[in-house]
Design a protein around this motif. Structure first.
Motif, PDB file in Angstrom:
ATOM      1  N   SER A 240       0.832  -1.200   0.000  1.00  0.00           N
ATOM      2  CA  SER A 240       0.000   0.000   0.000  1.00  0.00           C
ATOM      3  C   SER A 240       0.869   1.254   0.000  1.00  0.00           C
ATOM      4  CB  SER A 240      -0.905   0.009   1.231  1.00  0.00           C
ATOM      5  OG  SER A 240      -0.116   0.127   2.413  1.00  0.00           O
ATOM      6  N   VAL A 241       0.242   2.391  -0.272  1.00  0.00           N
ATOM      7  CA  VAL A 241       0.960   3.665  -0.216  1.00  0.00           C
ATOM      8  C   VAL A 241       1.534   3.881   1.184  1.00  0.00           C
ATOM      9  CG1 VAL A 241       0.682   6.180  -0.303  1.00  0.00           C
ATOM     10  CG2 VAL A 241      -0.338   4.742  -2.086  1.00  0.00           C
ATOM     11  N   GLU A 242       0.751   3.564   2.200  1.00  0.00           N
ATOM     12  CA  GLU A 242       1.233   3.726   3.576  1.00  0.00           C
ATOM     13  C   GLU A 242       2.438   2.826   3.845  1.00  0.00           C
ATOM     14  OE1 GLU A 242      -0.728   4.402   7.990  1.00  0.00           O
ATOM     15  OE2 GLU A 242      -1.713   3.017   6.605  1.00  0.00           O
ATOM     16  N   ALA A 243       2.438   1.640   3.243  1.00  0.00           N
ATOM     17  CA  ALA A 243       3.582   0.738   3.412  1.00  0.00           C
ATOM     18  C   ALA A 243       4.824   1.311   2.735  1.00  0.00           C
ATOM     19  CB  ALA A 243       3.251  -0.637   2.843  1.00  0.00           C
ATOM     20  N   TYR A 244       4.645   1.867   1.529  1.00  0.00           N
ATOM     21  CA  TYR A 244       5.789   2.516   0.869  1.00  0.00           C
ATOM     22  C   TYR A 244       6.298   3.681   1.712  1.00  0.00           C
ATOM     23  CZ  TYR A 244       5.222   0.001  -3.578  1.00  0.00           C
ATOM     24  OH  TYR A 244       5.173  -0.966  -4.554  1.00  0.00           O
ATOM     25  N   MET A 245       5.380   4.414   2.329  1.00  0.00           N
ATOM     26  CA  MET A 245       5.780   5.534   3.187  1.00  0.00           C
ATOM     27  C   MET A 245       6.640   5.046   4.343  1.00  0.00           C
ATOM     28  SD  MET A 245       2.212   7.737   3.266  1.00  0.00           S
ATOM     29  CE  MET A 245       2.873   9.174   4.137  1.00  0.00           C
ATOM     30  N   VAL A 255       3.652  12.471  -0.818  1.00  0.00           N
ATOM     31  CA  VAL A 255       2.522  11.688  -1.334  1.00  0.00           C
ATOM     32  C   VAL A 255       1.547  12.599  -2.073  1.00  0.00           C
ATOM     33  CG1 VAL A 255       0.495  10.326  -0.669  1.00  0.00           C
ATOM     34  CG2 VAL A 255       2.725   9.823   0.342  1.00  0.00           C
ATOM     35  N   ASP A 256       1.322  13.794  -1.541  1.00  0.00           N
ATOM     36  CA  ASP A 256       0.457  14.760  -2.235  1.00  0.00           C
ATOM     37  C   ASP A 256       1.025  15.095  -3.613  1.00  0.00           C
ATOM     38  OD1 ASP A 256      -1.317  14.843  -0.141  1.00  0.00           O
ATOM     39  OD2 ASP A 256      -0.463  16.658   0.768  1.00  0.00           O
TER      40      ASP A 256
END
Length: 447
Positions: A240-245, A255-256
């Motif tokens: 997920s995006v949160e995981a990449y973060m 991310v924005d």
């Protein structure tokens, strides 16, 4: 003497118990998992993520569903574990609430996963049928695709047979646990959709990437985490995006920016320019027989809006980062960047074989993501958003096949997306009515 003999007899038993406790668990997690070692070990990727959190946190996760299956320890995804790392790094005061949320949602998550395992073929077939018909192609071969009769699987052995085995309590509990795993995995199918072998389209793979990350994470275990070995090349890594973060210390502001790049269709590393050299591992490290030379990173271009199905199929990977060597004649030495990331997480020795532990290897890998590969991770996040837009369009089309391009673009999700470079008139169903019925074109693996 008698006391010494007793100790001597107990030594091998203790060693055997230790081995059985760690069966399926990463040895570096031995101390952390001892209170719940009898639970089903999660995937290698989940356990690698567990190495990235404080030693006491797995116990917190376990206690969130203690005594009431489904257990978080057994059912959290890699991205779930990575999201805990992200919360711990960015807003530690919310960690307890995050674990509570995961525990509150786990029953529903497992229910949805079971439905998807059972019905994914049918879900994809129904959606593909609509897309094919909108583009004027014959879809009769999909009329029965996915209509597979799933009878509930009976126990592997009868209760009477098990009773006669006179199993100990420990043996019985272990057998029951393994039997539950067999039943829960019974519907996970990796075969392509069942299609009429006489139809031209039957030679192709299903092209709509509708499987969830939960399904993909489970399915890819059967091909040793080589995502490119699944039935279609369109799967994205279940990250997920949160995981990449969490992995690459990406900020909310970054991310924005990625979301803006997705809306604007921004491509930083098009194939027409020189690729990005991030000292990526040769593709031969991922699979024997591939090119041993260093690959470069490019991004797939964004095609004009599809006038036919072969162009439509390329949309799923618009903007997607990929690795390819620069050698002439190495056309097959290509892989998606996120496929490489997923494989490496499960095979950390590919990056740093000399590191003394997987905990250090993962730290070194994260350091690589946070520095040399950071640009590539940002492009991958942009692609995740692009893919989300594409799937939303598919969902709108399958819910209402008469929807027009103007109506789609008026949805809140798409109002601020720059589709100006894409031809949209081919979306409208009215134009499809005048097309002659055609057979579907063949697709290539990299579409």
């Amino acid at each position: 003497m008698h006391h010494h003999t007793t100790d001597h007899h107990h030594i091998p038993i203790r060693v055997q118990d230790e081995g059985s406790i760690l069966l399926g668990w990463h040895p570096e997690l031995a101390a952390a998992i001892r209170p719940f070692a009898a639970l089903r070990p999660p995937t290698v990727h989940c356990q690698i993520a567990m190495l990235a959190i404080p030693a006491d946190m797995p116990l917190q996760v376990y206690e969130a569903t203690i005594g009431q299956p489904p257990f978080l320890i057994e059912n959290l995804s890699f991205s779930d574990w990575a999201s805990l790392v992200h919360v711990l790094q960015s807003r530690p005061e919310q960690l307890e609430a995050k674990i509570h949320d995961l525990a509150s949602n786990i029953v529903e998550s497992c229910r949805k996963a079971a439905i998807e395992n059972r019905e994914l073929n049918l879900i994809i077939a129904k959606a593909e049928k609509i897309i094919l018909e909108l583009h004027g192609y014959d879809s009769s071969h999909l009329d029965t695709a996915g209509h597979v009769s799933f009878s509930e699987r009976a126990e592997t052995f009868s209760e009477a047979y098990i009773d006669r085995k006179s199993l100990s309590q420990v043996e019985l509990e272990y057998f029951r646990k393994k039997e539950a795993e067999r039943l829960s995995n019974a519907h996970t199918e990796l075969t392509p959709l069942m299609r009429d072998a006489g139809h031209k389209f039957s030679r192709n793979r299903p092209f709509l990437p509708l499987a969830s990350s939960t399904w993909t994470e489970k399915a890819v275990q059967h091909v040793h985490n080589r995502l490119w070995k699944l039935d279609t090349f369109n799967y994205t890594a279940p990250i997920s995006v949160e995981a990449y973060m969490a992995l690459a210390a990406i900020t909310d502001a970054e991310v924005d920016n990625c979301r803006s790049a997705a809306r604007n269709g921004t491509i930083y590393f098009p194939a027409t320019r020189g690729g990005f050299d991030g000292e990526f591992p040769p593709i031969a490290k991922l699979e024997k027989g591939k090119c041993p030379n260093k690959p470069l990173l490019h991004q797939k271009g964004i095609p004009k809006f599809p006038a036919d199905l072969s162009e439509l199929k390329k949309l799923w990977n618009a903007g997607r980062p990929y690795l390819k060597c620069v050698c002439l004649g190495c056309e097959q030495n290509f892989t998606w960047f996120d496929h490489m990331i997923w494989y490496v997480i499960g095979n950390l020795e590919k990056i740093d074989p000399l590191a003394p532990s997987d905990k250090i290897k993962m730290l070194e890998f994260q350091a690589l993501l946070r520095t040399t590969w950071r640009k590539a991770i940002l492009e991958q996040i942009s692609f995740v958003f692009m893919r989300e837009y594409m799937i939303k369009i598919v969902n709108l089309l399958t819910e209402n096949r008469r929807i027009s391009a103007a109506e789609i673009l008026d949805y809140e999700d798409f109002r601020y997306i720059d589709f100006s470079q894409w031809k949209t008139e081919d979306w409208d169903g009215d134009q499809k009515k005048n097309r002659t019925n055609r057979s579907s074109p063949a697709t290539t693996q990299t579409d």
